[in-house]
Design an enzyme around this catalytic site. Structure first.
Site, PDB file in Angstrom:
ATOM      1  N   ASP A 136       0.868  -1.255   0.127  1.00  0.00           N
ATOM      2  CA  ASP A 136       0.167   0.018   0.063  1.00  0.00           C
ATOM      3  C   ASP A 136       0.869   1.193   0.003  1.00  0.00           C
ATOM      4  O   ASP A 136       1.908   1.166   0.538  1.00  0.00           O
ATOM      5  CB  ASP A 136      -0.685   0.066   1.486  1.00  0.00           C
ATOM      6  CG  ASP A 136      -1.823   0.937   1.154  1.00  0.00           C
ATOM      7  OD1 ASP A 136      -1.694   2.174   0.988  1.00  0.00           O
ATOM      8  OD2 ASP A 136      -3.117   0.655   1.471  1.00  0.00           O
ATOM      9  N   CYS A 181      -5.292   6.491 -17.616  1.00  0.00           N
ATOM     10  CA  CYS A 181      -6.056   6.419 -19.053  1.00  0.00           C
ATOM     11  C   CYS A 181      -7.465   6.586 -19.052  1.00  0.00           C
ATOM     12  O   CYS A 181      -8.380   5.769 -19.412  1.00  0.00           O
ATOM     13  CB  CYS A 181      -5.691   4.628 -19.285  1.00  0.00           C
ATOM     14  SG  CYS A 181      -6.459   3.669 -18.221  1.00  0.00           S
TER      15      CYS A 181
END
Length: 328
Positions: free
Chosen positions: A32, A103
């Site tokens: 993480d 994206c």
């Protein structure tokens, strides 16, 4: 090069890519990003954050991306992206560069996320991309008329250049010579036994003209060579360096990565060139012919690049190209 991927399945794909490409000075983790401020302070020259996003740029090629889209998901992604960036920023050196990419087309996940980050961190500034990138992209969007600097960010559109929809921006962190880079955790690597070290060192001396530098550690059942100075984290390390091999009954069976990374340093090398019928035979996992004067472990080199390894006996190379990579 520290490559971190939160999803373990994707981290394994990165490991496979690094092994095939012969990447040496690297480590792959699955952490993480909240761990990064606890581990690094101003350590990295460059950080590339390819953030998880709503995928709007993939609509043209992915029905799944279109089906999963919602306004709520866009908002959730924007919040997560800012969380990731905030975690990564302390690890960036003063004067270093943060490359942020997605994206997706959404302002919330792109320009607005960067604006929020820069408002909290005035030491960051957007910088102009190289001309090669600028000519193939559109300017970023000044979404409220108060952020003209966002035009320095770059937007990829299918009608401008080949590919799908993407976004990228380069930010530079201001210089502050008073701060020093610090790694905030202790090395957690496990040392091999004396016998394992002796077997490994002898093996490396036997097959290399120049033994690769680094320290030997245990990675599961394998011996790994760590050629970089970064300490090994306590958890979620998928690749600490170069996998040397596994010792079975006091015999070291070399790993594919040892050949792909250091094939150019091996005593025995089989050189293949374009048009050589042995290339496809090797990639299919078959034995190939070689000089009868050679014996022992070798690297198979194609046009200057180490494909993998094998063991020479009686003028033939017994193939050790991994089964998962072989051509069908």
């Amino acid at each position: 090069l520290l490559s971190n991927e939160y999803v373990p399945k994707r981290a394994k794909i990165i490991v496979g890519n690094f092994e095939r490409l012969g990447i040496k000075n690297a480590m792959v983790t699955s952490l993480d990003t909240a761990e990064f401020p606890k581990m690094f302070e101003g350590v990295f020259d460059t950080i590339v954050c390819d953030a998880p996003c709503s995928g709007e740029g993939m609509f043209r090629k992915s029905q799944e991306a279109l089906d999963d889209w919602s306004e709520e998901n866009v908002k959730m992604c924007a919040e997560r992206q800012l969380y990731i960036l905030e975690n990564l920023l302390p690890a960036l050196k003063d004067g270093g560069r943060l490359i942020y990419s997605t994206c997706t087309y959404s302002l919330e996940e792109n320009e607005m996320t960067l604006a929020g980050l820069m408002e909290r961190h005035p030491e960051l500034m957007l910088v102009k991309a190289k001309d090669e990138l600028t000519s193939a992209t559109a300017d970023g969007i000044d979404f409220d008329g108060h952020h003209p600097e966002m035009k320095l960010a770059r937007r990829f559109y299918p009608h401008i250049s080949e590919g799908e929809g993407q976004f990228v921006a380069v930010l530079k962190k201001a210089e502050n010579t008073a701060k020093k880079s610090t790694i905030l955790y202790k090395d957690s690597s496990i040392s091999p036994s004396k016998v394992e070290i002796q077997i490994t060192e002898k093996f490396l001396k036997d097959i290399f003209t120049e033994v690769p530098s680094g320290r030997l550690i245990k990675q599961g059942d394998y011996i790994a060579l760590v050629p970089h100075a970064c300490p090994i984290p306590k958890k979620s390390v998928f690749m600490p360096g170069i996998m040397v091999g596994e010792i079975q009954k006091n015999i070291l069976k070399p790993h594919h990565q040892l050949f792909s990374a250091y094939g150019d340093k091996m005593k025995n090398k089989i050189y293949l060139t374009k048009g050589d019928a042995r290339v496809q035979k090797y990639l299919r996992g078959e034995e190939i012919e070689c000089d009868t004067g050679l014996s022992g472990w070798c690297a198979v080199i194609y046009e200057g690049v180490a494909l993998g390894g094998g063991k020479i006996s009686g003028g033939r190379v017994k193939n050790h190209y991994p089964k998962g990579l072989r051509w069908n």
